[in-house]
Write an enzyme that holds these catalytic residues in place. Structure first.
Site, PDB file in Angstrom:
ATOM      1  N   GLU A  73       0.848  -1.223  -0.171  1.00  0.00           N
ATOM      2  CA  GLU A  73       0.045   0.133  -0.036  1.00  0.00           C
ATOM      3  C   GLU A  73       0.812   1.427  -0.034  1.00  0.00           C
ATOM      4  O   GLU A  73       0.496   2.188  -0.907  1.00  0.00           O
ATOM      5  CB  GLU A  73      -0.977   0.097   1.069  1.00  0.00           C
ATOM      6  CG  GLU A  73      -1.785  -1.116   1.524  1.00  0.00           C
ATOM      7  CD  GLU A  73      -1.273  -2.202   2.025  1.00  0.00           C
ATOM      8  OE1 GLU A  73      -2.149  -3.086   2.829  1.00  0.00           O
ATOM      9  OE2 GLU A  73      -0.056  -2.631   2.164  1.00  0.00           O
TER      10      GLU A  73
ATOM     11  N   CYS B 113      -0.213   1.260   7.314  1.00  0.00           N
ATOM     12  CA  CYS B 113      -0.922   1.326   6.034  1.00  0.00           C
ATOM     13  C   CYS B 113      -2.550   2.026   6.183  1.00  0.00           C
ATOM     14  O   CYS B 113      -2.559   2.945   5.420  1.00  0.00           O
ATOM     15  CB  CYS B 113      -1.141   0.171   5.215  1.00  0.00           C
ATOM     16  SG  CYS B 113       0.361  -0.516   4.847  1.00  0.00           S
TER      17      CYS B 113
END
Length: 166
Positions: free
Chosen positions: A57, A88
């Site tokens: 991510e 994330c």
């Protein structure tokens, strides 16, 4: 509700998960989409990059921000094969991602649905809409088979190390 486009973009994330696996990383892939085009790509690289923040991510967020020349990704959707972790999820909020779509839940470290529902907290200054379960079985199978092979390899190495004939 997941759309056909959601499935197509998750398939693209799964292809990137293959890149991670080929590099010896946990097979997680992510893409960022804006106006139905992929503008950011990432796969796990913490081991090969000696970087604990190099999750799929984060790499995809950095790539998309560079493409847009803007750290705000407010009209974007992030697709990732596994439910995001705390780090994330925080980065997704700070980037002002509009929507998150993930594949399989992550019962140990996932914080969107599995643990703590981080994105639903009232103290956040940005709301991210989210949906889990897109191609969940395919995403889960990729991770499960990776760890199954890894455990078998470690077991084999342990047996070889304990064998004096070796």
């Amino acid at each position: 509700m997941a759309t056909e486009l959601d499935q197509q973009f998750m398939e693209a994330a799964l292809e990137l998960a293959e890149e991670a696996e080929a590099a010896g990383e946990v097979p997680v892939g992510a893409v960022i989409v804006c106006e139905d085009k992929i503008i950011g790509r990432g796969w796990n690289r913490p081991i090969s990059g000696c970087d604990p923040t190099a999750h799929a991510e984060i790499i995809a967020l950095r790539d998309a921000a560079t493409q847009l020349d803007n750290y705000r990704l407010s009209d974007c959707t992030l697709y990732v094969t596994i439910e995001p972790c705390t780090m994330c999820a925080g980065a997704i909020v700070h980037a002002r991602v509009q929507r998150l779509v993930f594949g399989a839940p992550e019962p140990k470290a996932g914080v969107v649905l599995s643990n703590g529902q981080l994105l639903d907290r009232d103290n956040l200054n940005h709301r991210v809409s989210y949906e889990g379960g897109v191609l969940a079985q395919e995403c889960s199978d990729r991770i499960s088979s990776f760890f199954k092979r890894r455990r078998a390899l470690k077991k084999q190495q342990k047996l070889q190390a304990s064998d004096p004939e070796g």
